[in-house]
Write an enzyme that holds these catalytic residues in place. Sequence first.
Site, PDB file in Angstrom:
ATOM      1  N   ASN A   1     -24.008  43.176 -15.492  1.00  0.00           N
ATOM      2  CA  ASN A   1     -23.852  43.582 -14.103  1.00  0.00           C
ATOM      3  C   ASN A   1     -25.200  43.639 -13.423  1.00  0.00           C
ATOM      4  OD1 ASN A   1     -24.701  46.408 -12.959  1.00  0.00           O
ATOM      5  ND2 ASN A   1     -24.242  46.748 -15.113  1.00  0.00           N
TER       6      ASN A   1
ATOM      7  N   GLY B   1     -27.051  46.998  -8.720  1.00  0.00           N
ATOM      8  CA  GLY B   1     -28.260  47.366  -7.985  1.00  0.00           C
ATOM      9  C   GLY B   1     -28.162  48.685  -7.240  1.00  0.00           C
TER      10      GLY B   1
ATOM     11  N   CYS C   1     -32.770  51.666 -14.890  1.00  0.00           N
ATOM     12  CA  CYS C   1     -31.889  50.677 -14.273  1.00  0.00           C
ATOM     13  C   CYS C   1     -32.594  49.330 -14.203  1.00  0.00           C
ATOM     14  CB  CYS C   1     -31.472  51.098 -12.857  1.00  0.00           C
ATOM     15  SG  CYS C   1     -30.435  49.835 -12.088  1.00  0.00           S
TER      16      CYS C   1
ATOM     17  N   GLY D   1     -23.300  53.221 -25.267  1.00  0.00           N
ATOM     18  CA  GLY D   1     -23.554  51.793 -25.443  1.00  0.00           C
ATOM     19  C   GLY D   1     -22.386  51.172 -26.185  1.00  0.00           C
TER      20      GLY D   1
END
Lengths: 304, 253
Positions: free
Chosen positions: A69, A72, A130, A243
Amino acid sequence: MVNLEVKLKDLILKNPVMTASGTFGYGEEFEDFIDISQLGGILVKGTTRHHREGNPYPRMAETPSGMLNAVGLQNKGVEYFCDNIYPRINHYNTNILVNVSGSVIEDYVETAAMINELDKIPAIELNISCPNVKEGGMAFGTSCASAASVVREVRKVYKKHLMVKLSPNVTDITEIAKAVEEEGADSVSLINTLLGMAIDSETRKPLLSTVTGGLSGPCVKPVALRMVWQVFNAVNIPIVGLGGIMNAKDAIEFILAGASAIQIGTANFIDPQITVKVVEGIKEYMIRHQVENVTDLIGAIKTQ
Amino acid sequence: MKKLVQDFEVLHKEELNDGTFVIDVKASAPLPDIKPGQFVNVLVENAANTFLRRPLSIHFVDYEKNIIKLYIKKIGEGTTKLGELLLGDKLNIVFPLGNQYSIPKNSKTLLIGGGCGVAPLLYLAKHLKDAGNEVTTILGVRSAYDAVELDPYKQYGRIFVTTEDGSIGEKGYPTQHSVLNEKFDYTFTCGPEPMMKAVATYSKSKNIPCEVSLENTMACGFGACLCCVTDTKRGNICTCTEGPVFNINELKW
């Protein structure tokens, strides 16, 4: 009776199952499917100081046993969260944690300070990992010095439980974990997504508008499990493992590797009821293995 | 409208041609009210490279039989696996998702579908007719071989076909069909983006409202992942929750 309660220092979770930020919206998206109060905690969408539109479409590419992905950090900013979203969700009978992200340290600090004032938010998860923002984000989490500096500054204004979400895109995750522990982090969560990419060989174009993105899903589980175990052996603060957890068996593996609690992320997209199923599955495992307290399983991997 | 996750049973499968089929799946509990334009997200099992659910338009709903019809074209591994489902097999479905096409009253409506984008139009045609509208449907396909399942539209109105090779119906694209010379009050479309953009251009030139159903890649289908966004005049918004049906005035087309 089995006891599922876990403590992340002062933060009490009724069970070790939480949701991963960015995969659970604000909880509201899942109200049709599950009773949110059955969870140990929820992590709401990454929140930044200012409104962010996120990256252009396409933002997602499916991969074998996972997905990439590049959302953002699309969100309406911390003020909108405090004024509009928080009043809608603060009745949830579970721990609501806000994932806090930023481009510069001041953004993290200001956002954390505003969240600090919200009574029903007992903790934040500082997102220094991120991979999908041009500035900040992962850049803070990939060197000990910058990870330490952002945690140090946020610690000055944030008085409640400070969880720091670590990036796997580093040479040695234990060094980063130790650096943030040193600066006063109350817990660490790991792992954020692994930096990856996907190409359409027919068109010779990348599948994501940003070319690279964050890989999640069961394909990353072995890497995440290894990192949880390494960090467990390196720090004294509690670890929240995530995860690629798809079921209770995966969750138990993370707890055995050293996680005090776990987060379920991508699996929410496949089965919106997975979180409560994992809570039930953990109970069933404990009964079958005659484990009274789930805390007895933390780090209980037998390496000898 | 409450969203559900349920196991359905494959009750019937009809191969329309080599690559296209319709399956009827029976719900385990009475179906909720489902609107035209809404979609389902189905779990594809035992497909190594199909990790995410597959979003599919709702082709038709039969409340008496408690079934949803799905019109599927085999494009990749996921849809191919769905084509291998046997009668009696279970299919796990998250539904009903998304918004819906508007249903005007007593108007002349034009429906334009391209390829497997025709999927949601049959159920839309029914709702439009039920609301007293006159329904004209144009299906655009490559050749006669792809011009499948035309008869069901006839009970709701007129159906026309265009083919790229002229093997049936008028030769060309659906936006070139002669029936477009008539006057319509509304257009509704679903199919490849270039076709939908052409329908939008046509509608703008006639100054009539136009609704399009977008098909973006999505993970969850219910607004949690923020992957399927469309760039609109309001910014990036989720196609799965704010769409898939959009009035063209909302889009930057």
